[in-house]
Motif scaffolding. Structure first.
Motif, PDB file in Angstrom:
ATOM      1  N   UNK A  31       2.666  -5.867  -3.037  1.00 53.01           N
ATOM      2  CA  UNK A  31       3.566  -5.259  -2.057  1.00 53.01           C
ATOM      3  C   UNK A  31       2.893  -5.091  -0.698  1.00 53.01           C
ATOM      4  N   UNK A  32       1.578  -5.139  -0.679  1.00 49.24           N
ATOM      5  CA  UNK A  32       0.846  -5.040   0.593  1.00 49.24           C
ATOM      6  C   UNK A  32       0.898  -6.337   1.401  1.00 49.24           C
ATOM      7  N   UNK A  33       1.401  -7.395   0.809  1.00 43.56           N
ATOM      8  CA  UNK A  33       1.461  -8.689   1.493  1.00 43.56           C
ATOM      9  C   UNK A  33       2.485  -8.700   2.623  1.00 43.56           C
ATOM     10  N   UNK A  34       3.461  -7.849   2.557  1.00 44.24           N
ATOM     11  CA  UNK A  34       4.548  -7.869   3.528  1.00 44.24           C
ATOM     12  C   UNK A  34       5.675  -8.744   3.016  1.00 44.24           C
ATOM     13  N   UNK A  35       6.879  -8.506   3.502  1.00 44.62           N
ATOM     14  CA  UNK A  35       8.046  -9.207   2.956  1.00 44.62           C
ATOM     15  C   UNK A  35       8.018 -10.723   3.139  1.00 44.62           C
ATOM     16  N   UNK A  36       7.594 -11.222   4.292  1.00 47.95           N
ATOM     17  CA  UNK A  36       7.596 -12.673   4.521  1.00 47.95           C
ATOM     18  C   UNK A  36       6.588 -13.378   3.620  1.00 47.95           C
ATOM     19  N   UNK A  37       5.372 -12.851   3.551  1.00 45.48           N
ATOM     20  CA  UNK A  37       4.339 -13.477   2.720  1.00 45.48           C
ATOM     21  C   UNK A  37       4.697 -13.383   1.244  1.00 45.48           C
ATOM     22  N   UNK A  38       5.232 -12.255   0.836  1.00 49.70           N
ATOM     23  CA  UNK A  38       5.619 -12.074  -0.564  1.00 49.70           C
ATOM     24  C   UNK A  38       6.709 -13.080  -0.953  1.00 49.70           C
TER      25      UNK A  38
END
Length: 88
Positions: A31-38
């Motif tokens: 979840x620390x990746x951010x929405x776009x990266x996830x």
């Protein structure tokens, strides 16, 4: 039916042939990746798992026809196909 799976350090996906999602597991640290990266990683893993499922299906089909994965056997089967059945 064949299935495929793919994972990275924090995400695991499992799909059916054709890409239908069967399972998605996301570790909390993802979840620390951010929405776009996830979303980018999830879609990439689904693509890899779908390709794997497709390869497995092709192998399963070949084995059910008695062709196995031997190129020589596949070629021998092709040679027995009448010319009138071949797609031009």
């Amino acid at each position: 039916m064949s299935f495929g799976s793919a994972r990275d350090r924090v995400i695991t996906v499992e799909v059916e042939t054709g890409g239908a999602l069967r399972d998605l597991r996301i570790e909390e640290s993802a979840l620390r990746l951010g929405p776009q990266e996830l979303s980018k990683r999830i879609l990439g893993l689904i693509e890899r798992a779908t390709a794997q499922a497709s390869r497995r299906l092709e192998l399963d089909d070949a084995e059910s026809l008695g062709l196995g994965t031997s190129p020589e056997l596949a070629e021998a089967a092709e040679e027995t196909t009448p010319e009138t059945w071949r797609v031009q």
